[in-house]
Design a protein around this motif. Sequence first.
Motif, PDB file in Angstrom:
ATOM      1  N   ASP A  37       0.823  -1.194   0.000  1.00  0.00           N
ATOM      2  CA  ASP A  37       0.000   0.000   0.000  1.00  0.00           C
ATOM      3  C   ASP A  37       0.867   1.257   0.000  1.00  0.00           C
ATOM      4  N   VAL A  38       2.056   1.145  -0.543  1.00  0.00           N
ATOM      5  CA  VAL A  38       2.951   2.295  -0.613  1.00  0.00           C
ATOM      6  C   VAL A  38       2.520   3.159  -1.789  1.00  0.00           C
ATOM      7  N   PHE A  39       2.362   4.435  -1.515  1.00  0.00           N
ATOM      8  CA  PHE A  39       1.931   5.378  -2.537  1.00  0.00           C
ATOM      9  C   PHE A  39       3.039   6.398  -2.752  1.00  0.00           C
ATOM     10  N   VAL A  40       3.585   6.437  -3.947  1.00  0.00           N
ATOM     11  CA  VAL A  40       4.661   7.354  -4.299  1.00  0.00           C
ATOM     12  C   VAL A  40       4.189   8.193  -5.486  1.00  0.00           C
ATOM     13  N   PRO A  41       3.398   9.226  -5.213  1.00  0.00           N
ATOM     14  CA  PRO A  41       2.860  10.014  -6.327  1.00  0.00           C
ATOM     15  C   PRO A  41       3.932  10.894  -6.963  1.00  0.00           C
ATOM     16  N   GLU A  69      -6.083   1.648  -2.882  1.00  0.00           N
ATOM     17  CA  GLU A  69      -7.273   1.799  -2.041  1.00  0.00           C
ATOM     18  C   GLU A  69      -6.894   2.036  -0.588  1.00  0.00           C
ATOM     19  N   GLN A  70      -5.890   1.321  -0.109  1.00  0.00           N
ATOM     20  CA  GLN A  70      -5.447   1.422   1.280  1.00  0.00           C
ATOM     21  C   GLN A  70      -4.077   2.094   1.305  1.00  0.00           C
ATOM     22  N   ILE A  71      -3.958   3.189   2.038  1.00  0.00           N
ATOM     23  CA  ILE A  71      -2.685   3.877   2.202  1.00  0.00           C
ATOM     24  C   ILE A  71      -2.384   3.927   3.688  1.00  0.00           C
ATOM     25  N   THR A  72      -1.210   3.469   4.062  1.00  0.00           N
ATOM     26  CA  THR A  72      -0.830   3.397   5.466  1.00  0.00           C
ATOM     27  C   THR A  72      -0.811   4.767   6.124  1.00  0.00           C
ATOM     28  N   ASN A  73      -0.182   5.744   5.476  1.00  0.00           N
ATOM     29  CA  ASN A  73      -0.062   7.073   6.062  1.00  0.00           C
ATOM     30  C   ASN A  73      -0.469   8.112   5.033  1.00  0.00           C
ATOM     31  N   ARG A  74      -1.628   8.718   5.232  1.00  0.00           N
ATOM     32  CA  ARG A  74      -2.113   9.716   4.280  1.00  0.00           C
ATOM     33  C   ARG A  74      -1.713  11.138   4.658  1.00  0.00           C
ATOM     34  N   GLN A  75      -1.113  11.331   5.808  1.00  0.00           N
ATOM     35  CA  GLN A  75      -0.735  12.672   6.231  1.00  0.00           C
ATOM     36  C   GLN A  75       0.591  13.042   5.583  1.00  0.00           C
ATOM     37  N   GLY A  76       0.576  14.113   4.805  1.00  0.00           N
ATOM     38  CA  GLY A  76       1.753  14.480   4.051  1.00  0.00           C
ATOM     39  C   GLY A  76       2.514  15.651   4.617  1.00  0.00           C
ATOM     40  N   PHE A  77       3.761  15.753   4.199  1.00  0.00           N
ATOM     41  CA  PHE A  77       4.550  16.951   4.443  1.00  0.00           C
ATOM     42  C   PHE A  77       5.584  17.095   3.337  1.00  0.00           C
ATOM     43  N   ILE A  78       6.040  18.324   3.165  1.00  0.00           N
ATOM     44  CA  ILE A  78       6.964  18.639   2.083  1.00  0.00           C
ATOM     45  C   ILE A  78       8.200  19.306   2.662  1.00  0.00           C
ATOM     46  N   ASP A  96      -3.690  16.015   3.566  1.00  0.00           N
ATOM     47  CA  ASP A  96      -4.022  14.694   3.025  1.00  0.00           C
ATOM     48  C   ASP A  96      -3.262  14.505   1.715  1.00  0.00           C
ATOM     49  N   ILE A  97      -2.483  13.438   1.632  1.00  0.00           N
ATOM     50  CA  ILE A  97      -1.657  13.178   0.450  1.00  0.00           C
ATOM     51  C   ILE A  97      -2.505  13.005  -0.814  1.00  0.00           C
ATOM     52  N   LEU A  98      -3.788  12.687  -0.656  1.00  0.00           N
ATOM     53  CA  LEU A  98      -4.657  12.503  -1.819  1.00  0.00           C
ATOM     54  C   LEU A  98      -5.212  13.813  -2.373  1.00  0.00           C
ATOM     55  N   SER A 117      15.099  20.879  -4.913  1.00  0.00           N
ATOM     56  CA  SER A 117      13.994  19.967  -5.226  1.00  0.00           C
ATOM     57  C   SER A 117      13.132  19.866  -3.980  1.00  0.00           C
ATOM     58  N   LEU A 118      11.960  19.295  -4.137  1.00  0.00           N
ATOM     59  CA  LEU A 118      11.052  19.077  -3.015  1.00  0.00           C
ATOM     60  C   LEU A 118      10.967  17.595  -2.738  1.00  0.00           C
ATOM     61  N   VAL A 119      10.771  17.252  -1.478  1.00  0.00           N
ATOM     62  CA  VAL A 119      10.527  15.872  -1.105  1.00  0.00           C
ATOM     63  C   VAL A 119       9.107  15.818  -0.567  1.00  0.00           C
ATOM     64  N   LEU A 120       8.268  15.071  -1.253  1.00  0.00           N
ATOM     65  CA  LEU A 120       6.873  14.904  -0.849  1.00  0.00           C
ATOM     66  C   LEU A 120       6.766  13.620  -0.049  1.00  0.00           C
ATOM     67  N   PHE A 121       6.441  13.762   1.229  1.00  0.00           N
ATOM     68  CA  PHE A 121       6.281  12.602   2.104  1.00  0.00           C
ATOM     69  C   PHE A 121       4.811  12.406   2.412  1.00  0.00           C
ATOM     70  N   GLY A 122       4.457  11.191   2.568  1.00  0.00           N
ATOM     71  CA  GLY A 122       3.155  10.748   3.018  1.00  0.00           C
ATOM     72  C   GLY A 122       3.394   9.306   3.368  1.00  0.00           C
ATOM     73  N   ASP A 123       2.946   8.458   2.515  1.00  0.00           N
ATOM     74  CA  ASP A 123       3.199   7.033   2.681  1.00  0.00           C
ATOM     75  C   ASP A 123       4.644   6.704   2.316  1.00  0.00           C
ATOM     76  N   SER A 124       5.232   7.510   1.481  1.00  0.00           N
ATOM     77  CA  SER A 124       6.598   7.305   1.034  1.00  0.00           C
ATOM     78  C   SER A 124       7.149   8.665   0.629  1.00  0.00           C
ATOM     79  N   GLY A 125       8.412   8.733   0.307  1.00  0.00           N
ATOM     80  CA  GLY A 125       9.001   9.991  -0.122  1.00  0.00           C
ATOM     81  C   GLY A 125       9.233  10.004  -1.616  1.00  0.00           C
ATOM     82  N   ASN A 126       8.949  11.132  -2.229  1.00  0.00           N
ATOM     83  CA  ASN A 126       9.134  11.253  -3.659  1.00  0.00           C
ATOM     84  C   ASN A 126       9.751  12.619  -3.937  1.00  0.00           C
TER      85      ASN A 126
END
Length: 138
Positions: A37-41, A69-78, A96-98, A117-126
């Motif tokens: 359920d890792v989401f790396v948008p 459908e299932q994301i472990t951590n939807r709370q994001g930070f940049i 919300d990462i969504l 660059s920016l690092v977008l964190f939520g479920d994973s970092g991108n």
Amino acid sequence: MSAYSTRAILVVLTLFACLTQLVMGAAVPAKAVDKRDVFVPPVLYPHAGTVWAQGQTHNVTWNTSNAPEQITNRQGFILLRKGDLATPVVLGNGFDILLGRIEVTLPKSLLSGDDYSLVLFGDSGNFSPQFTINGISL
């Protein structure tokens, strides 16, 4: 008991132990691979060629179309990153990462550089592509 008999018994016991290990290993059903359920948008903006200036406000955007459908951590930070190092500058958090976008304001104390660059964190970092910030010149 002769040395030959002792060796024969050890060989038989070793073969029996090996067969037991094979049978025991085969008897345990393999665990199914858990659905990830890792989401790396991917970050859409800023992109390569983007130029920001210190103190400006911008909308950071990312693609949420392939979210699981299932994301472990939807709370994001940049976080802001310069070169290969993450800076302590948090540009956004608690969203919300969504959402797919968040408005951020750059601090007025940033050094000029074309390797941000920016690092977008939520479920994973991108990471976003590198872009330029016009700031303080040394």
